[in-house]
Design an enzyme around this catalytic site. Structure first.
Site, PDB file in Angstrom:
ATOM      1  N   HIS A 469       2.153   3.010  -0.111  1.00  0.00           N
ATOM      2  CA  HIS A 469       0.699   2.771   0.937  1.00  0.00           C
ATOM      3  C   HIS A 469      -0.193   2.766  -0.207  1.00  0.00           C
ATOM      4  CE1 HIS A 469       2.675   6.067   3.616  1.00  0.00           C
ATOM      5  NE2 HIS A 469       2.925   5.040   3.799  1.00  0.00           N
ATOM      6  N   PRO A 470      -0.081   1.396  -1.064  1.00  0.00           N
ATOM      7  CA  PRO A 470      -1.382   1.248  -2.013  1.00  0.00           C
ATOM      8  C   PRO A 470      -2.447   0.621  -1.237  1.00  0.00           C
ATOM      9  CG  PRO A 470       0.363  -0.331  -2.030  1.00  0.00           C
ATOM     10  CD  PRO A 470       1.108   0.468  -0.858  1.00  0.00           C
TER      11      PRO A 470
END
Length: 534
Positions: A469-470
């Site tokens: 989930h960057p």
């Protein structure tokens, strides 16, 4: 002769597919969408159970590495990112989560007018076609199909039973007024097939909209400028370097790693850092690539001889073949599994306003993102920290546009994150030790004998990595020295250039990031259309 379009969208991921599709609804608006990968419409993408083939290797996947992580004993982490139409929505675990209302209200409180929960909820609903849920929080008829899992795995009931035994509340819908609790996840699927952003927003219109051009296997190498105005994009397709022009805007939707990389390659970023690579500064914007945030994640793993789990064993392999036959017949069963079928959101302390950890309970035992196959079947449970204090960055390793960017999530860089993850570890173990789940375990693979806080910290530093989930590397903000875009997603100091992907998130939302990135694409299209009318 260079092709010219009103809009050129770089990156066919969740944000890019949504914004390109919505802008091309107007037959008088021409849109070109550039995607570095392929078309994303074959069985590997559409069959949910095939996700392990993509996440663990190079199929439809950039498969980036991080720089050595000081907080993880100097280990190099792994960062899979989708490389195909649909982007990471074509390789992810399909969990449909929006985040907590407070996440968006926080964005608005930072000065990002128009991004409160009340402002973004209509875009979540507009994008959604929910098969099972409706009411004030859900949409019907949108491009993104959302449904319950069709895996028919009885372990889902076992998980809920364990949750009750451990005295956690059961939550039917994680995307309604409250989030806290455990339950089964809804997934971005239709009739047991993966429903990527490309499948919802782009594939249906590639042949029917003359004003929409989709170029696959087309990797952007730099943004073309005239003065401070973005006027097009240079890209490589096959062995050919080509250019495409934008009358109105270039829209960057290449994701949290490659959007800042493309900006920097084009001379937009910290001018001193760019000079080291011989890149002439077009516009000094020091926030480009800063503010990287991601959910640090630990995975518990157990072997089990229960006949419901995927894995490498004679029984497990037989189940796969049986599952493939069932999937071909009726689009049900184990091949429709998104692996992470259950989970939820918990508070490690009762005084917290919002949940601070998220669980993903998986119907297989996964080690190192599936890159280290193990003999035997089993299950696993991820626990991630939803609002880490640690922030990292992305920068150029070289001026070569085909080199991977340097990625530093700075996992467990702040001591507070480690303490919160110890609490998350203990809370998750409470669930896993509940009788219903304990009964299915034949061995504890990673955490046997890990009891003291010091043991837990050591184990976390040994195993923690991303849960994919960057965000945040071109943050939206006002009166903020690290802001890259304004609340209309326009890049500060430049004209004709917007960013429409997860990199604009000022703070990491508490949940999976695919649905929020699609929402960003939907909202961006509306803002652009309003300006065109105005």
């Amino acid at each position: 002769m260079t092709d010219t379009f009103d809009f050129v969208v770089v990156g066919g991921g969740s944000g890019g597919c949504a914004v390109a599709s919505r802008l091309s609804e107007d037959p008088n608006t021409s849109v070109a969408l550039l995607e570095a990968g392929g078309s994303g419409d074959n069985w590997v993408v559409t069959t949910p159970g095939a996700l392990i083939l993509m996440v663990s290797g190079k199929v439809n996947n950039w498969a980036f590495d991080t720089v050595p992580q000081a907080g993880l004993n100097g280990r190099i982490g792994y960062q899979p990112r989708g490389k195909t139409l649909g982007g990471s929505s074509a390789i992810n675990a399909m969990v449909y989560i929006r985040g907590h209302r407070q996440d968006y209200d926080q964005w608005a409180s930072l000065g990002n007018t128009g991004w409160s929960y009340a402002d973004v909820l209509p875009y979540f609903k507009r994008s959604e076609d929910n098969e099972e849920l409706d009411g004030e929080y859900h949409g019907k008829g949108g491009p993104l199909h959302v449904s319950g899992s069709r895996s028919d795995n009885p372990v889902r009931e076992t998980f809920l039973q364990a949750a009750r035994e451990a005295q956690f509340r059961i939550r039917e819908d994680f995307n309604a007024d409250e989030q806290e609790g455990l339950g089964t996840y809804q997934v971005t699927q239709k009739n047991g097939e993966r429903w990527s952003a490309a499948r919802g927003y782009i594939h249906p219109f590639m042949a029917t909209r003359a004003n929409l051009r989709v170029e696959t296997n087309a990797q952007a190498t730099r943004i073309l400028f005239e003065g401070k105005r973005a006027v097009g994009v240079e890209f490589r397709q096959g062995k050919e370097i080509r250019q495409i022009r934008a009358r109105r805007e270039v829209i960057l939707s290449a994701g949290a790693f490659q959007t800042p990389q493309l900006l920097m390659l084009s001379g937009v970023g910290d001018s001193a850092a760019l000079a080291k690579h011989g890149i002439e500064s077009r516009h000094h914007l020091p926030g480009v690539g800063q503010n990287l945030q991601d959910h640090p994640d630990f995975v518990f793993g157990f072997t089990s001889d229960a006949p419901h789990f995927a894995g490498l064993s004679f029984g497990g392999i037989a189940r796969i073949f049986k599952g493939i036959a069932q999937y071909r017949r009726e689009r049900r069963g184990p091949m429709t599994s998104n692996i992470a079928e259950c989970g939820g959101f918990l508070k490690t302390r009762p005084d917290l306003d919002v949940p601070d950890i998220q669980l993903h309970f998986c119907m297989a035992m996964v080690s190192d993102h599936g890159r280290k196959p193990r003999w035997g079947t089993g299950f696993s449970c991820h626990v991630c920290l939803l609002r880490p204090k640690s922030k990292g960055s992305v920068w150029l390793q070289s001026a070569d546009p085909f080199a991977a960017p340097a990625i530093d999530p700075n996992f467990l860089g702040e001591e507070a994150d480690l303490h919160a993850m110890v609490a998350g570890f203990r809370m998750t173990r409470r669930l896993l030790d509940a009788p219903a789940l304990k009964a299915m375990q034949t061995s504890d693979v990673f955490t046997a004998g890990v009891e003291s806080d010091d043991d837990i910290k050591k184990t976390l530093r040994q195993y923690v990595d991303t849960v994919y989930h960057p965000v945040g590397t071109c943050k939206m903000g006002v009166n903020d020295s690290l802001a890259v875009v304004d609340p209309k997603l326009k890049v500060y100091g430049l004209e004709g250039l917007r960013v429409v992907d997860a990199s604009i998130m000022p703070t990491l939302i508490g949940g999976n990031t695919n649905a929020p990135t699609i929402m960003i694409g939907e909202k961006a299209a509306d803002m652009i259309k309003a300006e065109m009318r105005g």
